[in-house]
Design an enzyme around this catalytic site. Structure first.
Site, PDB file in Angstrom:
ATOM      1  N   GLN A  51       0.816  -1.222   0.000  1.00  0.00           N
ATOM      2  CA  GLN A  51       0.000   0.000   0.000  1.00  0.00           C
ATOM      3  C   GLN A  51       0.848   1.270   0.000  1.00  0.00           C
ATOM      4  O   GLN A  51       0.349   2.340  -0.335  1.00  0.00           O
ATOM      5  CB  GLN A  51      -0.931   0.012   1.221  1.00  0.00           C
ATOM      6  CG  GLN A  51      -1.990  -1.075   1.162  1.00  0.00           C
ATOM      7  CD  GLN A  51      -2.817  -1.109   2.433  1.00  0.00           C
ATOM      8  OE1 GLN A  51      -2.392  -1.697   3.420  1.00  0.00           O
ATOM      9  NE2 GLN A  51      -3.963  -0.451   2.426  1.00  0.00           N
ATOM     10  N   HIS A 134      -6.565 -10.025   5.293  1.00  0.00           N
ATOM     11  CA  HIS A 134      -6.691  -8.836   4.430  1.00  0.00           C
ATOM     12  C   HIS A 134      -5.295  -8.338   4.016  1.00  0.00           C
ATOM     13  O   HIS A 134      -5.062  -8.030   2.846  1.00  0.00           O
ATOM     14  CB  HIS A 134      -7.485  -7.771   5.210  1.00  0.00           C
ATOM     15  CG  HIS A 134      -7.618  -6.439   4.556  1.00  0.00           C
ATOM     16  ND1 HIS A 134      -8.822  -5.941   4.093  1.00  0.00           N
ATOM     17  CD2 HIS A 134      -6.701  -5.465   4.298  1.00  0.00           C
ATOM     18  CE1 HIS A 134      -8.629  -4.736   3.576  1.00  0.00           C
ATOM     19  NE2 HIS A 134      -7.353  -4.417   3.686  1.00  0.00           N
TER      20      HIS A 134
HETATM   21  O1  GNR Z   1      -8.043  -0.146   8.904  1.00  0.00           O
HETATM   22  C1  GNR Z   1      -8.496  -1.171   8.384  1.00  0.00           C
HETATM   23  N1  GNR Z   1      -9.627  -1.723   8.887  1.00  0.00           N
HETATM   24  C2  GNR Z   1     -10.101  -2.966   8.521  1.00  0.00           C
HETATM   25  C3  GNR Z   1     -11.380  -3.300   8.907  1.00  0.00           C
HETATM   26  C4  GNR Z   1     -11.902  -4.548   8.601  1.00  0.00           C
HETATM   27  C5  GNR Z   1     -11.146  -5.441   7.885  1.00  0.00           C
HETATM   28  C6  GNR Z   1      -9.868  -5.113   7.467  1.00  0.00           C
HETATM   29  C7  GNR Z   1      -9.344  -3.886   7.784  1.00  0.00           C
HETATM   30  S1  GNR Z   1      -7.720  -3.496   7.310  1.00  0.00           S
HETATM   31  C8  GNR Z   1      -7.833  -1.752   7.214  1.00  0.00           C
HETATM   32  C9  GNR Z   1      -6.446  -1.162   6.954  1.00  0.00           C
HETATM   33  C10 GNR Z   1      -5.958  -1.601   5.598  1.00  0.00           C
HETATM   34  O2  GNR Z   1      -6.415  -1.218   4.556  1.00  0.00           O
HETATM   35  N2  GNR Z   1      -5.046  -2.528   5.585  1.00  0.00           N
HETATM   36  O3  GNR Z   1      -4.627  -3.025   4.408  1.00  0.00           O
HETATM   37 NI    NI Z   2      -6.238  -2.774   3.028  1.00  0.00          NI
END
Ligand code: GNR
Ligand code: NI
Length: 169
Positions: A51, A134
């Protein structure tokens, strides 16, 4: 320390597959500090190097209320995933303002190096398990909106392009 710019969907660079970190040296330690600062400032619970346009396998996470339990995963490998899966509402710092349901394993075990280059194993469930999955997707060049229907994804794409155009003005 420095705040790093975060790439926004649909930037094609978000689809780059990250390479392993070769050694946890001063450059990587400085990157970890900058990524943590960037994640806290953006009020995120995780950030993948992808990112911030660095295509190496490095993730920072903090799902604690107090924002004082940083977790660093370098070269993470999935050891185990629970057969049970659940749909959770997700968001992403690279897709600001968009939230939608994604199916993930309820629990996961990951082995990785920590911020000092020492091996560790993390057993996660709940929000931490969601976040790790994620972030590991980001390292594979995958953004959560790719799990949504093509219709939803295209609407999001159009909305993001329009928002970015308006930001420029
Ligand atoms: O801040 C983030 N909150 C979130 C909420 C639910 C599932 C995954 C996330 S990750 C995200 C930050 C982000 O984009 N990480 O890649
Ligand atoms: Ni993310």
């Amino acid at each position: 320390m420095a705040l790093l710019p975060i790439l926004c969907f649909p930037d094609p660079k978000l689809h780059t597959v990250a390479k392993p970190v070769q050694q946890v040296d001063a450059r990587i330690k400085a990157l970890i500090a900058d990524m943590l600062e960037t994640m806290y400032e953006a009020k995120g619970i995780g950030l993948a190097a992808t990112q911030v346009d660095v295509h190496e396998r490095l993730i920072v996470i903090d799902v604690s209320e107090e924002r004082d339990e940083a977790l660093v995963l370098i070269n993470p490998q999935t050891v185990w995933t629970s057969p049970e899966m659940h749909i959770n509402e997700e968001g992403c710092l690279s897709v600001p303002g968009v939230y939608d349901g994604v199916q993930r394993h309820d629990a996961i075990t990951v082995s990785a190096l920590d911020g000092q280059g020492k091996p560790h194993t993390v057993q996660a469930d709940g929000l931490l398990a969601v976040c790790i999955q994620h972030e590991m997707d980001h390292l594979m060049g995958k953004v959560f909106v790719e799990y949504l229907s093509p219709l939803k994804r295209n609407r999001i794409k159009t909305k993001m392009i329009k928002a970015q155009r308006e930001d420029q003005r």
